[in-house]
Design a protein around this motif. Structure first.
Motif, PDB file in Angstrom:
ATOM      1  N   LYS A  15       0.888  -1.192   0.215  1.00 25.24           N
ATOM      2  CA  LYS A  15      -0.020   0.010   0.136  1.00 25.24           C
ATOM      3  C   LYS A  15       1.023   1.261  -0.108  1.00 25.24           C
ATOM      4  CE  LYS A  15      -4.082  -1.824   2.084  1.00 25.24           C
ATOM      5  NZ  LYS A  15      -3.989  -2.924   3.194  1.00 25.24           N
ATOM      6  N   ASP A  16       0.348   2.552  -0.696  1.00 25.65           N
ATOM      7  CA  ASP A  16       1.053   3.711  -0.592  1.00 25.65           C
ATOM      8  C   ASP A  16       2.176   3.534  -1.406  1.00 25.65           C
ATOM      9  OD1 ASP A  16      -1.058   4.365   1.316  1.00 25.65           O
ATOM     10  OD2 ASP A  16       0.300   3.885   2.975  1.00 25.65           O
ATOM     11  N   LYS A  17       2.495   2.473  -2.246  1.00 34.36           N
ATOM     12  CA  LYS A  17       3.766   2.702  -2.968  1.00 34.36           C
ATOM     13  C   LYS A  17       3.253   2.581  -4.556  1.00 34.36           C
ATOM     14  CE  LYS A  17       6.746  -0.163  -0.110  1.00 34.36           C
ATOM     15  NZ  LYS A  17       7.344  -1.589   0.149  1.00 34.36           N
ATOM     16  N   SER A  18       4.154   3.189  -5.231  1.00 36.66           N
ATOM     17  CA  SER A  18       3.875   3.260  -6.785  1.00 36.66           C
ATOM     18  C   SER A  18       3.842   1.829  -7.308  1.00 36.66           C
ATOM     19  CB  SER A  18       5.163   4.267  -7.360  1.00 36.66           C
ATOM     20  OG  SER A  18       5.223   3.693  -8.683  1.00 36.66           O
ATOM     21  N   PRO A  19       3.174   1.601  -8.467  1.00 35.31           N
ATOM     22  CA  PRO A  19       3.020   0.111  -8.883  1.00 35.31           C
ATOM     23  C   PRO A  19       4.534   0.265  -9.386  1.00 35.31           C
ATOM     24  CG  PRO A  19       1.311   1.829 -10.036  1.00 35.31           C
ATOM     25  CD  PRO A  19       2.133   2.623  -8.969  1.00 35.31           C
ATOM     26  N   LEU A  20       5.303   0.965  -9.762  1.00 40.71           N
ATOM     27  CA  LEU A  20       6.657   0.840 -10.422  1.00 40.71           C
ATOM     28  C   LEU A  20       7.546   0.552  -9.304  1.00 40.71           C
ATOM     29  CD1 LEU A  20       6.994   3.702 -13.018  1.00 40.71           C
ATOM     30  CD2 LEU A  20       6.518   1.273 -13.183  1.00 40.71           C
ATOM     31  N   ILE A  75      14.253  -3.460  -7.708  1.00 36.61           N
ATOM     32  CA  ILE A  75      15.163  -4.390  -8.210  1.00 36.61           C
ATOM     33  C   ILE A  75      16.723  -3.591  -8.315  1.00 36.61           C
ATOM     34  CG2 ILE A  75      16.103  -5.610 -10.603  1.00 36.61           C
ATOM     35  CD1 ILE A  75      13.191  -5.856 -11.169  1.00 36.61           C
ATOM     36  N   VAL A  76      16.642  -2.384  -8.259  1.00 33.83           N
ATOM     37  CA  VAL A  76      18.129  -1.775  -8.146  1.00 33.83           C
ATOM     38  C   VAL A  76      18.452  -1.471  -6.937  1.00 33.83           C
ATOM     39  CG1 VAL A  76      19.143   0.583  -9.467  1.00 33.83           C
ATOM     40  CG2 VAL A  76      17.222  -0.482 -10.561  1.00 33.83           C
ATOM     41  N   PRO A  77      19.731  -2.037  -6.735  1.00 37.14           N
ATOM     42  CA  PRO A  77      20.294  -1.728  -5.223  1.00 37.14           C
ATOM     43  C   PRO A  77      20.947  -0.022  -5.224  1.00 37.14           C
ATOM     44  CG  PRO A  77      21.823  -3.114  -6.526  1.00 37.14           C
ATOM     45  CD  PRO A  77      20.401  -2.872  -7.296  1.00 37.14           C
ATOM     46  N   GLU A  78      21.021   0.297  -3.822  1.00 35.04           N
ATOM     47  CA  GLU A  78      21.696   1.478  -3.679  1.00 35.04           C
ATOM     48  C   GLU A  78      22.919   1.299  -3.387  1.00 35.04           C
ATOM     49  OE1 GLU A  78      19.892   3.288  -0.275  1.00 35.04           O
ATOM     50  OE2 GLU A  78      18.189   3.950  -1.524  1.00 35.04           O
ATOM     51  N   ASN A  79      23.200   0.093  -2.961  1.00 36.44           N
ATOM     52  CA  ASN A  79      24.715  -0.249  -2.377  1.00 36.44           C
ATOM     53  C   ASN A  79      24.731  -1.742  -2.528  1.00 36.44           C
ATOM     54  OD1 ASN A  79      26.503  -1.449  -0.510  1.00 36.44           O
ATOM     55  ND2 ASN A  79      26.518   0.601   0.236  1.00 36.44           N
ATOM     56  N   ILE A  80      25.793  -2.176  -3.226  1.00 34.61           N
ATOM     57  CA  ILE A  80      25.779  -3.834  -3.584  1.00 34.61           C
ATOM     58  C   ILE A  80      26.276  -4.339  -2.357  1.00 34.61           C
ATOM     59  CG2 ILE A  80      28.089  -3.491  -4.584  1.00 34.61           C
ATOM     60  CD1 ILE A  80      25.146  -5.939  -5.627  1.00 34.61           C
ATOM     61  N   ILE A  81      27.026  -3.892  -1.499  1.00 36.12           N
ATOM     62  CA  ILE A  81      27.344  -4.967  -0.218  1.00 36.12           C
ATOM     63  C   ILE A  81      25.939  -4.855   0.573  1.00 36.12           C
ATOM     64  CG2 ILE A  81      29.035  -4.746   1.799  1.00 36.12           C
ATOM     65  CD1 ILE A  81      30.533  -4.430  -0.561  1.00 36.12           C
ATOM     66  N   GLY A  82      25.447  -3.651   0.709  1.00 30.75           N
ATOM     67  CA  GLY A  82      24.149  -3.820   1.441  1.00 30.75           C
ATOM     68  C   GLY A  82      23.123  -5.123   0.625  1.00 30.75           C
ATOM     69  N   ALA A  83      23.018  -5.010  -0.547  1.00 27.65           N
ATOM     70  CA  ALA A  83      22.108  -6.048  -1.328  1.00 27.65           C
ATOM     71  C   ALA A  83      22.564  -7.248  -0.860  1.00 27.65           C
ATOM     72  CB  ALA A  83      21.993  -5.732  -2.713  1.00 27.65           C
ATOM     73  N   MET A 103      18.271 -11.136  -3.546  1.00 25.51           N
ATOM     74  CA  MET A 103      18.783 -11.923  -4.826  1.00 25.51           C
ATOM     75  C   MET A 103      18.846 -11.066  -5.983  1.00 25.51           C
ATOM     76  SD  MET A 103      20.619 -14.315  -3.718  1.00 25.51           S
ATOM     77  CE  MET A 103      20.288 -15.509  -2.905  1.00 25.51           C
ATOM     78  N   LEU A 104      17.455 -10.640  -6.429  1.00 25.90           N
ATOM     79  CA  LEU A 104      17.203  -9.836  -7.578  1.00 25.90           C
ATOM     80  C   LEU A 104      18.177  -8.728  -7.797  1.00 25.90           C
ATOM     81  CD1 LEU A 104      13.302  -9.696  -8.600  1.00 25.90           C
ATOM     82  CD2 LEU A 104      15.243 -10.777  -9.792  1.00 25.90           C
ATOM     83  N   GLN A 105      18.508  -7.841  -6.496  1.00 22.73           N
ATOM     84  CA  GLN A 105      19.472  -6.868  -6.726  1.00 22.73           C
ATOM     85  C   GLN A 105      20.778  -7.265  -7.234  1.00 22.73           C
ATOM     86  OE1 GLN A 105      18.911  -4.391  -3.134  1.00 22.73           O
ATOM     87  NE2 GLN A 105      17.100  -3.775  -3.806  1.00 22.73           N
ATOM     88  N   VAL A 106      21.224  -8.583  -6.465  1.00 23.62           N
ATOM     89  CA  VAL A 106      22.483  -8.988  -6.714  1.00 23.62           C
ATOM     90  C   VAL A 106      22.566  -9.275  -8.371  1.00 23.62           C
ATOM     91  CG1 VAL A 106      24.422 -10.943  -6.221  1.00 23.62           C
ATOM     92  CG2 VAL A 106      23.051  -9.768  -4.487  1.00 23.62           C
ATOM     93  N   ILE A 107      21.306  -9.928  -8.841  1.00 19.76           N
ATOM     94  CA  ILE A 107      21.626 -10.432 -10.222  1.00 19.76           C
ATOM     95  C   ILE A 107      21.735  -9.249 -10.968  1.00 19.76           C
ATOM     96  CG2 ILE A 107      19.861 -11.420 -11.986  1.00 19.76           C
ATOM     97  CD1 ILE A 107      19.097 -13.576  -9.950  1.00 19.76           C
ATOM     98  N   PHE A 108      20.909  -8.227 -10.748  1.00 16.35           N
ATOM     99  CA  PHE A 108      20.931  -6.993 -11.531  1.00 16.35           C
ATOM    100  C   PHE A 108      22.236  -6.452 -11.572  1.00 16.35           C
ATOM    101  CE2 PHE A 108      21.042  -2.341 -11.832  1.00 16.35           C
ATOM    102  CZ  PHE A 108      19.954  -2.031 -13.003  1.00 16.35           C
ATOM    103  N   PHE A 109      22.952  -6.370 -10.481  1.00 10.71           N
ATOM    104  CA  PHE A 109      24.302  -5.864 -10.452  1.00 10.71           C
ATOM    105  C   PHE A 109      25.314  -6.818 -11.369  1.00 10.71           C
ATOM    106  CE2 PHE A 109      28.772  -5.609  -8.816  1.00 10.71           C
ATOM    107  CZ  PHE A 109      29.096  -4.240  -8.988  1.00 10.71           C
ATOM    108  N   ALA A 110      25.119  -8.065 -11.228  1.00 11.79           N
ATOM    109  CA  ALA A 110      25.922  -9.160 -12.021  1.00 11.79           C
ATOM    110  C   ALA A 110      25.646  -8.913 -13.506  1.00 11.79           C
ATOM    111  CB  ALA A 110      25.663 -10.623 -11.538  1.00 11.79           C
ATOM    112  N   PHE A 111      24.494  -8.868 -13.779  1.00 11.95           N
ATOM    113  CA  PHE A 111      24.289  -8.481 -15.376  1.00 11.95           C
ATOM    114  C   PHE A 111      24.816  -7.306 -15.762  1.00 11.95           C
ATOM    115  CE2 PHE A 111      21.144 -10.310 -18.013  1.00 11.95           C
ATOM    116  CZ  PHE A 111      20.750 -11.436 -17.160  1.00 11.95           C
ATOM    117  N   LEU A 112      24.876  -6.021 -15.046  1.00 15.01           N
ATOM    118  CA  LEU A 112      25.401  -4.953 -15.569  1.00 15.01           C
ATOM    119  C   LEU A 112      26.970  -4.878 -15.633  1.00 15.01           C
ATOM    120  CD1 LEU A 112      23.911  -2.181 -16.098  1.00 15.01           C
ATOM    121  CD2 LEU A 112      24.600  -1.458 -13.728  1.00 15.01           C
ATOM    122  N   PHE A 113      27.448  -5.792 -14.849  1.00 12.61           N
ATOM    123  CA  PHE A 113      28.739  -5.960 -14.650  1.00 12.61           C
ATOM    124  C   PHE A 113      29.125  -6.902 -15.881  1.00 12.61           C
ATOM    125  CE2 PHE A 113      32.916  -8.157 -13.240  1.00 12.61           C
ATOM    126  CZ  PHE A 113      33.473  -7.056 -12.521  1.00 12.61           C
ATOM    127  N   GLY A 114      28.707  -7.924 -15.850  1.00 11.79           N
ATOM    128  CA  GLY A 114      28.791  -8.985 -17.167  1.00 11.79           C
ATOM    129  C   GLY A 114      28.767  -8.361 -18.256  1.00 11.79           C
TER     130      GLY A 114
END
Ligand code: ASP
Length: 432
Positions: free
Chosen positions: A136-141, A147-155, A162-173
């Motif tokens: 509730k009270d959150k945007s549908p987006l 999915i986008v982490p603010e900080n990879i160590i935190g994620a 896990m999805l945030q780590v996957i996102f970073f791995a994708f960008l890196f790869g």
């Protein structure tokens, strides 16, 4: 006399059977305290070992898998194909669930006086479940934002991200591929070597699996029985038909849908396929976590199913996080069951809404125990059913979680086999 060497499959299976036998004996002789203090910790150690390796394995294998692609178009073809297959199997699973619940109608035999009783019993837990799922009270987006982490160590500090780590791995790869093999050579070599080391770590951890599985199952049975075996059985009886509906749906996937897909699309004999991934299924069953099982799933697909490492390291880490056929089927059955108990008769449009939200909810469910029931709240809210209704099914959620996790892992392996087969054909045609 030299004893014959048992395969890992057999050892884990023996651990599982002995765990069940021990659990039943422990309930009978009432040694729950001993079990809690001296048996359960060995199971907890096993789950911790698996979780410990999950994040590094997902990150390293995804980067290594992506970096092994020769160009971005190959990567995007693999990506689209994987996602399309994951979506297709999920929608099929939900349809099977809706069909099963429409056919068996478990709510009809549910004793009405049980509704209040169950809601009272699970009053405390339900608050946590709803807060965890609150959208509730959150945007549908928000789903995308998350999915986008603010900080990879935190994620990386939380297996739920896990999805945030996957996102970073994708960008890196992808960046490694774009930089080019020559310039990125030492990065690629580093990830290749680390991947080998991690795979060996998995093999070491798996030597402990039979004991971990024994301890987990034994202590879980004792906990499930709780203080009063008879009242637990009584409750299970009231929810029996609902649990059966979920099981029928899961079995239909495992015995009809998957064998057909294995035979005609992946071109694999289903018996051999199952034998190859059995250790992963057994670990999924005992840990109720696809992410914790991931190291084993990857090892079996590569070593026993003989799928190509680059496909395995790309398809499976994503699958463990986003593809949950068992969970989505269960969410569809549970949503309709709870709605019917509350007196809702679902329209066709509401059923379609379930297909859509259960797909998203299973993608959003982390591959950890009980994640599916938390996301079920979202499915219920989308069709206007009170989220507190989740309390009705919590009593049997843990055992169902074990079975749906097995199907989640099996579905991932199947998609991996299909992607591997079709990519192999591309190789044969010299298209890469
Ligand atoms: N335990 C499931 C998994 O890890 C998710 C769920 O259905 O709760 O795959």
């Amino acid at each position: 006399m030299k004893l014959p060497k048992l395969s890992l499959q057999l050892k884990i299976f023996i651990g599982l059977i002995l765990g069940i036998v021990y659990g039943l004996l422990a309930i009978y002789f009432d040694i729950s305290e001993f079990t809690h203090d001296w048996i359960k910790p060995w199971g907890t150690i096993f789950i911790r070992l698996l979780k410990l390796i999950a994040i590094p394995l997902i990150f390293v294998s995804l980067v290594q898998g992506i970096a092994s692609m020769t160009n971005i178009s190959q990567l995007s073809r693999l990506g689209y194909k994987t996602l399309a297959l994951y979506l297709t199997t999920t929608v099929i699973a939900i349809s099977v669930g809706l069909f099963a619940v429409g056919l068996i109608k478990p709510a009809q035999s549910f004793p009405t006086d049980r509704r209040e009783q169950l809601q009272e019993m699970y009053q405390d837990q339900i608050g946590d479940v709803i807060t965890d799922a609150s959208v509730k009270d959150k945007s549908p987006l928000q789903v995308l934002v998350d999915i986008v982490p603010e900080n990879i160590i935190g994620a990386s500090a939380n297996n739920r991200n896990m999805l945030q780590v996957i996102f970073f791995a994708f960008l890196f790869g992808i960046s490694v591929v774009m930089v080019g093999r020559e310039k990125a050579a030492s990065v690629i070599n580093f990830f290749d070597a680390t991947n080998h080391v991690l795979i060996l770590m998995v093999q070491l951890i798996m030597k402990y699996a039979p004991y971990g599985v024994f301890a987990l199952l034994g202590s879980m049975l004792v906990e499930l029985a709780g203080d009063s075996v008879s009242s637990t059985l009584d409750l299970l009886g009231a929810l029996g038909l609902y649990a059966l509906t979920v099981m029928v749906g899961l079995l239909f996937l495992a015995l009809v849908v998957y064998p057909l897909a294995a035979r005609f699309i992946a071109k694999k004999k289903y018996g051999e396929f199952l034998r190859a991934i059995l250790p992963a299924q057994l670990v999924a069953f005992t840990t109720s976590s696809s992410v914790a099982t991931l190291p084993v799933t990857m090892a079996q697909c590569e070593n026993e199913l003989k799928l190509r490492p680059s496909v395995v390291s790309f398809v499976l880490p994503i699958g463990a996080t986003v593809n949950m056929d068992g969970t989505s089927l269960y969410q569809a059955v549970a949503a309709v069951f709870i709605a019917n108990i509350f007196g809702f008769d679902l329209t066709f449009l509401q059923q379609l809404t379930i297909v859509l939200t259960a797909t998203l909810a299973s993608i959003g469910s982390a591959g950890v125990p009980s994640a599916g029931v938390i996301m079920l709240v979202i499915v219920l809210e989308s069709i206007g059913v009170p989220a507190a209704g989740v309390a009705l099914i919590l009593a049997v959620d843990r055992p169902l979680d074990m079975f749906r996790t097995v199907i989640n892992v099996t579905g991932d392996c199947l998609v991996c086999a299909i992607v591997d087969r079709t990519e192999n054909e591309k190789f044969d045609e010299g298209n890469l």
